[in-house]
Scaffold this motif. Structure first.
Motif, PDB file in Angstrom:
ATOM      1  N   ARG A 125      42.005  28.321  -9.709  1.00 21.43           N
ATOM      2  CA  ARG A 125      42.161  26.997 -10.310  1.00 21.43           C
ATOM      3  C   ARG A 125      41.958  27.097 -11.819  1.00 21.43           C
ATOM      4  NH1 ARG A 125      38.696  21.707  -8.565  1.00 21.43           N
ATOM      5  NH2 ARG A 125      39.710  20.251  -9.966  1.00 21.43           N
ATOM      6  N   VAL A 126      42.823  26.450 -12.574  1.00 21.03           N
ATOM      7  CA  VAL A 126      42.743  26.452 -14.034  1.00 21.03           C
ATOM      8  C   VAL A 126      42.572  25.013 -14.499  1.00 21.03           C
ATOM      9  CG1 VAL A 126      43.936  27.014 -16.178  1.00 21.03           C
ATOM     10  CG2 VAL A 126      44.222  28.491 -14.177  1.00 21.03           C
ATOM     11  N   ILE A 127      41.471  24.753 -15.211  1.00 20.67           N
ATOM     12  CA  ILE A 127      41.222  23.427 -15.760  1.00 20.67           C
ATOM     13  C   ILE A 127      41.317  23.525 -17.274  1.00 20.67           C
ATOM     14  CG2 ILE A 127      39.508  21.609 -16.107  1.00 20.67           C
ATOM     15  CD1 ILE A 127      38.475  22.149 -13.344  1.00 20.67           C
ATOM     16  N   GLY A 128      42.240  22.778 -17.837  1.00 16.99           N
ATOM     17  CA  GLY A 128      42.387  22.724 -19.285  1.00 16.99           C
ATOM     18  C   GLY A 128      41.632  21.534 -19.841  1.00 16.99           C
ATOM     19  N   MET A 129      40.776  21.786 -20.816  1.00  9.28           N
ATOM     20  CA  MET A 129      39.990  20.724 -21.451  1.00  9.28           C
ATOM     21  C   MET A 129      40.515  20.465 -22.847  1.00  9.28           C
ATOM     22  SD  MET A 129      36.077  21.873 -20.659  1.00  9.28           S
ATOM     23  CE  MET A 129      35.378  20.559 -21.643  1.00  9.28           C
ATOM     24  N   GLY A 130      40.815  19.217 -23.126  1.00  7.54           N
ATOM     25  CA  GLY A 130      41.141  18.803 -24.481  1.00  7.54           C
ATOM     26  C   GLY A 130      40.062  17.859 -24.973  1.00  7.54           C
ATOM     27  N   SER A 131      40.200  17.383 -26.171  1.00  5.92           N
ATOM     28  CA  SER A 131      39.173  16.501 -26.739  1.00  5.92           C
ATOM     29  C   SER A 131      39.055  15.188 -25.976  1.00  5.92           C
ATOM     30  CB  SER A 131      39.459  16.239 -28.219  1.00  5.92           C
ATOM     31  OG  SER A 131      40.752  15.698 -28.376  1.00  5.92           O
ATOM     32  N   GLU A 132      40.107  14.799 -25.249  1.00  2.00           N
ATOM     33  CA  GLU A 132      40.026  13.565 -24.466  1.00  2.00           C
ATOM     34  C   GLU A 132      39.245  13.761 -23.166  1.00  2.00           C
ATOM     35  OE1 GLU A 132      43.194  15.933 -22.778  1.00  2.00           O
ATOM     36  OE2 GLU A 132      42.837  15.349 -24.846  1.00  2.00           O
ATOM     37  N   THR A 133      39.038  15.005 -22.740  1.00  2.00           N
ATOM     38  CA  THR A 133      38.304  15.286 -21.505  1.00  2.00           C
ATOM     39  C   THR A 133      36.819  15.015 -21.689  1.00  2.00           C
ATOM     40  OG1 THR A 133      39.896  17.030 -21.000  1.00  2.00           O
ATOM     41  CG2 THR A 133      37.855  17.027 -19.737  1.00  2.00           C
ATOM     42  N   VAL A 134      36.244  15.632 -22.692  1.00  7.51           N
ATOM     43  CA  VAL A 134      34.827  15.445 -23.016  1.00  7.51           C
ATOM     44  C   VAL A 134      34.609  15.923 -24.449  1.00  7.51           C
ATOM     45  CG1 VAL A 134      34.069  17.695 -22.135  1.00  7.51           C
ATOM     46  CG2 VAL A 134      32.448  15.808 -22.192  1.00  7.51           C
ATOM     47  N   ASP A 135      33.679  15.274 -25.142  1.00  6.02           N
ATOM     48  CA  ASP A 135      33.341  15.667 -26.506  1.00  6.02           C
ATOM     49  C   ASP A 135      32.398  16.864 -26.432  1.00  6.02           C
ATOM     50  OD1 ASP A 135      32.562  15.929 -29.129  1.00  6.02           O
ATOM     51  OD2 ASP A 135      31.666  13.932 -29.292  1.00  6.02           O
ATOM     52  N   LEU A 136      32.864  18.031 -26.832  1.00  4.68           N
ATOM     53  CA  LEU A 136      32.068  19.254 -26.723  1.00  4.68           C
ATOM     54  C   LEU A 136      30.858  19.265 -27.644  1.00  4.68           C
ATOM     55  CD1 LEU A 136      34.936  21.894 -26.515  1.00  4.68           C
ATOM     56  CD2 LEU A 136      33.699  20.801 -24.649  1.00  4.68           C
ATOM     57  N   VAL A 137      30.851  18.415 -28.647  1.00  6.31           N
ATOM     58  CA  VAL A 137      29.704  18.328 -29.552  1.00  6.31           C
ATOM     59  C   VAL A 137      28.608  17.455 -28.944  1.00  6.31           C
ATOM     60  CG1 VAL A 137      28.962  17.659 -31.875  1.00  6.31           C
ATOM     61  CG2 VAL A 137      31.202  18.691 -31.543  1.00  6.31           C
ATOM     62  N   ASN A 138      28.985  16.535 -28.080  1.00  5.99           N
ATOM     63  CA  ASN A 138      28.028  15.646 -27.420  1.00  5.99           C
ATOM     64  C   ASN A 138      27.397  16.393 -26.248  1.00  5.99           C
ATOM     65  OD1 ASN A 138      26.739  13.732 -25.794  1.00  5.99           O
ATOM     66  ND2 ASN A 138      28.182  12.125 -26.380  1.00  5.99           N
ATOM     67  N   ARG A 139      26.225  16.915 -26.489  1.00  2.31           N
ATOM     68  CA  ARG A 139      25.538  17.770 -25.513  1.00  2.31           C
ATOM     69  C   ARG A 139      25.350  17.076 -24.162  1.00  2.31           C
ATOM     70  NH1 ARG A 139      21.869  22.162 -25.804  1.00  2.31           N
ATOM     71  NH2 ARG A 139      20.214  22.018 -24.265  1.00  2.31           N
ATOM     72  N   ALA A 140      24.869  15.847 -24.172  1.00  2.00           N
ATOM     73  CA  ALA A 140      24.609  15.124 -22.920  1.00  2.00           C
ATOM     74  C   ALA A 140      25.899  14.899 -22.137  1.00  2.00           C
ATOM     75  CB  ALA A 140      23.921  13.796 -23.209  1.00  2.00           C
ATOM     76  N   ALA A 141      26.960  14.506 -22.826  1.00  3.06           N
ATOM     77  CA  ALA A 141      28.239  14.268 -22.148  1.00  3.06           C
ATOM     78  C   ALA A 141      28.792  15.560 -21.560  1.00  3.06           C
ATOM     79  CB  ALA A 141      29.243  13.661 -23.123  1.00  3.06           C
ATOM     80  N   LEU A 142      28.675  16.651 -22.294  1.00  6.52           N
ATOM     81  CA  LEU A 142      29.171  17.939 -21.797  1.00  6.52           C
ATOM     82  C   LEU A 142      28.373  18.408 -20.587  1.00  6.52           C
ATOM     83  CD1 LEU A 142      31.150  20.279 -22.129  1.00  6.52           C
ATOM     84  CD2 LEU A 142      29.488  21.346 -23.669  1.00  6.52           C
ATOM     85  N   PHE A 143      27.052  18.274 -20.649  1.00  7.40           N
ATOM     86  CA  PHE A 143      26.216  18.666 -19.513  1.00  7.40           C
ATOM     87  C   PHE A 143      26.557  17.830 -18.278  1.00  7.40           C
ATOM     88  CE2 PHE A 143      24.107  21.302 -22.381  1.00  7.40           C
ATOM     89  CZ  PHE A 143      23.095  22.022 -21.767  1.00  7.40           C
TER      90      PHE A 143
END
Length: 96
Positions: free
Chosen positions: A28-46
């Motif tokens: 399975r391949v999941i592509g993440m873009g900025s609309e998926t989750v904000d990688l700078v926002n630690r809580a959101a990424l976790f």
């Protein structure tokens, strides 16, 4: 290759890599873009990784996401660019 998450999947290289891996692997391949989750926002990424973990066991992360702006913006904001990109790197490593 088994199950993969690719950050920066909306960029030129990321988009091509997602398509190539989806065509050549049975994982399975999941592509993440900025609309998926904000990688700078630690809580959101976790939170995103925690929710994903229950449905998907990730074997590899290919991290291509970065803050990049054309022109002379990086020249005038080098610390901002460095800080944002390092935050993404650290957050992804710790969340995984």
């Amino acid at each position: 290759m088994k199950n993969v998450i690719i950050t920066g999947a909306t960029g030129f290289i990321g988009r091509a890599l997602v398509q190539s891996l989806r065509n050549s692997t049975n994982g399975r391949v999941i592509g993440m873009g900025s609309e998926t989750v904000d990688l700078v926002n630690r809580a959101a990424l976790f939170d995103w990784f925690e929710k994903l973990h229950w449905a998907f066991e990730c074997d590899h992360i290919i991290h291509l996401a970065a803050l990049y702006k054309a022109g002379d913006w990086p020249v005038h904001h080098p610390a901002t660019q460095f800080h944002v990109n390092m935050s993404m790197n650290v957050n992804i490593l710790e969340a995984w």
